[in-house]
Design a protein around this motif. Structure first.
Motif, PDB file in Angstrom:
ATOM      1  N   GLY A  32       0.783  -1.234   0.000  1.00  0.00           N
ATOM      2  CA  GLY A  32       0.000   0.000   0.000  1.00  0.00           C
ATOM      3  C   GLY A  32       0.808   1.274   0.000  1.00  0.00           C
ATOM      4  O   GLY A  32       0.276   2.353   0.237  1.00  0.00           O
ATOM      5  N   ASN A  33       2.091   1.179  -0.284  1.00  0.00           N
ATOM      6  CA  ASN A  33       2.963   2.343  -0.401  1.00  0.00           C
ATOM      7  C   ASN A  33       3.333   2.529  -1.859  1.00  0.00           C
ATOM      8  O   ASN A  33       3.206   1.609  -2.663  1.00  0.00           O
ATOM      9  CB  ASN A  33       4.244   2.127   0.407  1.00  0.00           C
ATOM     10  CG  ASN A  33       3.948   1.928   1.870  1.00  0.00           C
ATOM     11  OD1 ASN A  33       3.350   2.781   2.502  1.00  0.00           O
ATOM     12  ND2 ASN A  33       4.343   0.777   2.400  1.00  0.00           N
ATOM     13  N   PRO A  34       3.852   3.701  -2.224  1.00  0.00           N
ATOM     14  CA  PRO A  34       4.285   3.869  -3.605  1.00  0.00           C
ATOM     15  C   PRO A  34       5.452   2.931  -3.921  1.00  0.00           C
ATOM     16  O   PRO A  34       6.183   2.511  -3.024  1.00  0.00           O
ATOM     17  CB  PRO A  34       4.714   5.331  -3.684  1.00  0.00           C
ATOM     18  CG  PRO A  34       4.964   5.754  -2.287  1.00  0.00           C
ATOM     19  CD  PRO A  34       4.090   4.897  -1.421  1.00  0.00           C
ATOM     20  N   PRO A  35       5.646   2.607  -5.198  1.00  0.00           N
ATOM     21  CA  PRO A  35       6.780   1.765  -5.575  1.00  0.00           C
ATOM     22  C   PRO A  35       8.103   2.458  -5.255  1.00  0.00           C
ATOM     23  O   PRO A  35       8.157   3.680  -5.084  1.00  0.00           O
ATOM     24  CB  PRO A  35       6.624   1.608  -7.094  1.00  0.00           C
ATOM     25  CG  PRO A  35       5.234   2.022  -7.418  1.00  0.00           C
ATOM     26  CD  PRO A  35       4.822   2.993  -6.348  1.00  0.00           C
ATOM     27  N   ALA A  36       9.163   1.689  -5.208  1.00  0.00           N
ATOM     28  CA  ALA A  36      10.507   2.238  -4.997  1.00  0.00           C
ATOM     29  C   ALA A  36      10.779   3.324  -6.043  1.00  0.00           C
ATOM     30  O   ALA A  36      10.406   3.193  -7.204  1.00  0.00           O
ATOM     31  CB  ALA A  36      11.551   1.133  -5.100  1.00  0.00           C
ATOM     32  N   GLY A  37      11.394   4.400  -5.598  1.00  0.00           N
ATOM     33  CA  GLY A  37      11.753   5.481  -6.505  1.00  0.00           C
ATOM     34  C   GLY A  37      10.716   6.585  -6.599  1.00  0.00           C
ATOM     35  O   GLY A  37      10.942   7.591  -7.257  1.00  0.00           O
ATOM     36  N   TRP A  38       9.579   6.402  -5.943  1.00  0.00           N
ATOM     37  CA  TRP A  38       8.528   7.412  -5.931  1.00  0.00           C
ATOM     38  C   TRP A  38       8.539   8.130  -4.583  1.00  0.00           C
ATOM     39  O   TRP A  38       8.837   7.533  -3.553  1.00  0.00           O
ATOM     40  CB  TRP A  38       7.160   6.772  -6.122  1.00  0.00           C
ATOM     41  CG  TRP A  38       6.888   6.301  -7.516  1.00  0.00           C
ATOM     42  CD1 TRP A  38       7.319   5.142  -8.085  1.00  0.00           C
ATOM     43  CD2 TRP A  38       6.123   6.971  -8.505  1.00  0.00           C
ATOM     44  NE1 TRP A  38       6.862   5.048  -9.372  1.00  0.00           N
ATOM     45  CE2 TRP A  38       6.114   6.176  -9.660  1.00  0.00           C
ATOM     46  CE3 TRP A  38       5.429   8.184  -8.531  1.00  0.00           C
ATOM     47  CZ2 TRP A  38       5.456   6.530 -10.823  1.00  0.00           C
ATOM     48  CZ3 TRP A  38       4.762   8.540  -9.697  1.00  0.00           C
ATOM     49  CH2 TRP A  38       4.781   7.722 -10.822  1.00  0.00           C
ATOM     50  N   GLY A  39       8.165   9.414  -4.593  1.00  0.00           N
ATOM     51  CA  GLY A  39       8.033  10.165  -3.357  1.00  0.00           C
ATOM     52  C   GLY A  39       6.817   9.690  -2.573  1.00  0.00           C
ATOM     53  O   GLY A  39       5.911   9.063  -3.119  1.00  0.00           O
ATOM     54  N   ASN A  40       6.810   9.994  -1.278  1.00  0.00           N
ATOM     55  CA  ASN A  40       5.692   9.641  -0.429  1.00  0.00           C
ATOM     56  C   ASN A  40       5.518  10.771   0.582  1.00  0.00           C
ATOM     57  O   ASN A  40       6.452  11.047   1.331  1.00  0.00           O
ATOM     58  CB  ASN A  40       5.974   8.321   0.292  1.00  0.00           C
ATOM     59  CG  ASN A  40       4.791   7.784   1.062  1.00  0.00           C
ATOM     60  OD1 ASN A  40       3.755   8.411   1.141  1.00  0.00           O
ATOM     61  ND2 ASN A  40       4.958   6.610   1.639  1.00  0.00           N
ATOM     62  N   PRO A  41       4.441  11.488   0.590  1.00  0.00           N
ATOM     63  CA  PRO A  41       3.118  11.167   0.074  1.00  0.00           C
ATOM     64  C   PRO A  41       2.792  11.759  -1.291  1.00  0.00           C
ATOM     65  O   PRO A  41       1.694  11.540  -1.819  1.00  0.00           O
ATOM     66  CB  PRO A  41       2.180  11.771   1.129  1.00  0.00           C
ATOM     67  CG  PRO A  41       2.911  13.009   1.576  1.00  0.00           C
ATOM     68  CD  PRO A  41       4.383  12.600   1.548  1.00  0.00           C
ATOM     69  N   PHE A  42       3.724  12.495  -1.905  1.00  0.00           N
ATOM     70  CA  PHE A  42       3.461  13.115  -3.202  1.00  0.00           C
ATOM     71  C   PHE A  42       4.646  12.937  -4.140  1.00  0.00           C
ATOM     72  O   PHE A  42       5.775  12.731  -3.699  1.00  0.00           O
ATOM     73  CB  PHE A  42       3.219  14.627  -3.053  1.00  0.00           C
ATOM     74  CG  PHE A  42       2.086  14.983  -2.146  1.00  0.00           C
ATOM     75  CD1 PHE A  42       0.775  14.828  -2.554  1.00  0.00           C
ATOM     76  CD2 PHE A  42       2.325  15.473  -0.879  1.00  0.00           C
ATOM     77  CE1 PHE A  42      -0.276  15.155  -1.721  1.00  0.00           C
ATOM     78  CE2 PHE A  42       1.293  15.812  -0.023  1.00  0.00           C
ATOM     79  CZ  PHE A  42      -0.018  15.647  -0.460  1.00  0.00           C
ATOM     80  N   GLN A  43       4.360  13.062  -5.446  1.00  0.00           N
ATOM     81  CA  GLN A  43       5.398  13.093  -6.466  1.00  0.00           C
ATOM     82  C   GLN A  43       5.099  14.286  -7.367  1.00  0.00           C
ATOM     83  O   GLN A  43       3.998  14.373  -7.935  1.00  0.00           O
ATOM     84  CB  GLN A  43       5.393  11.796  -7.293  1.00  0.00           C
ATOM     85  CG  GLN A  43       6.498  11.693  -8.316  1.00  0.00           C
ATOM     86  CD  GLN A  43       7.849  11.367  -7.695  1.00  0.00           C
ATOM     87  OE1 GLN A  43       7.931  10.786  -6.625  1.00  0.00           O
ATOM     88  NE2 GLN A  43       8.907  11.728  -8.381  1.00  0.00           N
ATOM     89  N   ALA A  44       6.040  15.191  -7.469  1.00  0.00           N
ATOM     90  CA  ALA A  44       5.867  16.363  -8.330  1.00  0.00           C
ATOM     91  C   ALA A  44       6.056  15.962  -9.784  1.00  0.00           C
ATOM     92  O   ALA A  44       6.897  15.128 -10.109  1.00  0.00           O
ATOM     93  CB  ALA A  44       6.875  17.446  -7.952  1.00  0.00           C
ATOM     94  N   GLY A  45       5.258  16.548 -10.650  1.00  0.00           N
ATOM     95  CA  GLY A  45       5.380  16.280 -12.076  1.00  0.00           C
ATOM     96  C   GLY A  45       4.392  17.117 -12.854  1.00  0.00           C
ATOM     97  O   GLY A  45       3.866  18.118 -12.364  1.00  0.00           O
ATOM     98  N   THR A  46       4.144  16.677 -14.082  1.00  0.00           N
ATOM     99  CA  THR A  46       3.172  17.351 -14.934  1.00  0.00           C
ATOM    100  C   THR A  46       2.137  16.333 -15.383  1.00  0.00           C
ATOM    101  O   THR A  46       2.402  15.125 -15.436  1.00  0.00           O
ATOM    102  CB  THR A  46       3.825  17.982 -16.171  1.00  0.00           C
ATOM    103  OG1 THR A  46       4.440  16.953 -16.953  1.00  0.00           O
ATOM    104  CG2 THR A  46       4.864  19.023 -15.788  1.00  0.00           C
ATOM    105  N   ILE A  47       0.960  16.843 -15.709  1.00  0.00           N
ATOM    106  CA  ILE A  47      -0.084  15.974 -16.236  1.00  0.00           C
ATOM    107  C   ILE A  47      -0.660  16.637 -17.477  1.00  0.00           C
ATOM    108  O   ILE A  47      -0.872  17.856 -17.501  1.00  0.00           O
ATOM    109  CB  ILE A  47      -1.160  15.664 -15.179  1.00  0.00           C
ATOM    110  CG1 ILE A  47      -1.970  14.467 -15.610  1.00  0.00           C
ATOM    111  CG2 ILE A  47      -2.021  16.854 -14.864  1.00  0.00           C
ATOM    112  CD1 ILE A  47      -2.497  13.638 -14.482  1.00  0.00           C
ATOM    113  N   THR A  48      -0.836  15.835 -18.513  1.00  0.00           N
ATOM    114  CA  THR A  48      -1.372  16.305 -19.778  1.00  0.00           C
ATOM    115  C   THR A  48      -2.617  15.503 -20.099  1.00  0.00           C
ATOM    116  O   THR A  48      -2.571  14.264 -20.087  1.00  0.00           O
ATOM    117  CB  THR A  48      -0.338  16.126 -20.914  1.00  0.00           C
ATOM    118  OG1 THR A  48       0.866  16.789 -20.536  1.00  0.00           O
ATOM    119  CG2 THR A  48      -0.850  16.672 -22.224  1.00  0.00           C
ATOM    120  N   VAL A  49      -3.723  16.198 -20.356  1.00  0.00           N
ATOM    121  CA  VAL A  49      -4.970  15.526 -20.704  1.00  0.00           C
ATOM    122  C   VAL A  49      -5.149  15.582 -22.211  1.00  0.00           C
ATOM    123  O   VAL A  49      -5.072  16.648 -22.819  1.00  0.00           O
ATOM    124  CB  VAL A  49      -6.173  16.187 -19.994  1.00  0.00           C
ATOM    125  CG1 VAL A  49      -7.484  15.556 -20.450  1.00  0.00           C
ATOM    126  CG2 VAL A  49      -6.012  16.097 -18.491  1.00  0.00           C
TER     127      VAL A  49
END
Length: 80
Positions: A32-49
Motif C-alpha cells: 500500500g505504499n508507492p513503488p521504490a523510486g517514488w516520493g511519499n506522500p506526493f510526487q511532483a510532475g506534470t499531467i497532460t490531458v
C-alpha cells in the motif's frame, strides 16, 4: 500542468479539474505504499490531458496513464 500526484497509498487515481481518472492497475510496493523510486506522500510532475487520458510524467522518468471515469463524482478509494 504541474501537479503533486498523491502517492501515499500507491498510484491509482487522479483528479484533473472536475474529471476523475484511474490507472488500469494500482502501482504500489505490495504493502500500500508507492513503488521504490517514488516520493511519499506526493510526487511532483506534470499531467497532460488528451481525450479520455491523463498522462503523468516527472523528472525521475516515471510515466503513468490514467483513464477518465465518465460520470464519477469521487475517488474510488480513500487513502487514510
Amino acid at each position: 500542468m504541474s501537479i503533486l500526484l498523491t502517492t501515499h497509498c500507491g498510484i491509482h487515481e487522479v483528479r484533473v479539474g472536475n474529471t476523475f481518472y484511474a490507472t488500469d492497475k494500482i502501482l504500489d510496493d505490495g504493502n500500500g505504499n508507492p513503488p521504490a523510486g517514488w516520493g511519499n506522500p506526493f510526487q511532483a510532475g506534470t499531467i497532460t490531458v488528451t481525450g479520455q487520458d491523463a498522462v503523468f510524467r516527472d523528472a525521475a522518468g516515471h510515466t503513468v496513464t490514467f483513464h477518465a471515469r465518465p460520470g464519477a463524482t469521487s475517488f474510488l478509494d480513500m487513502c487514510s
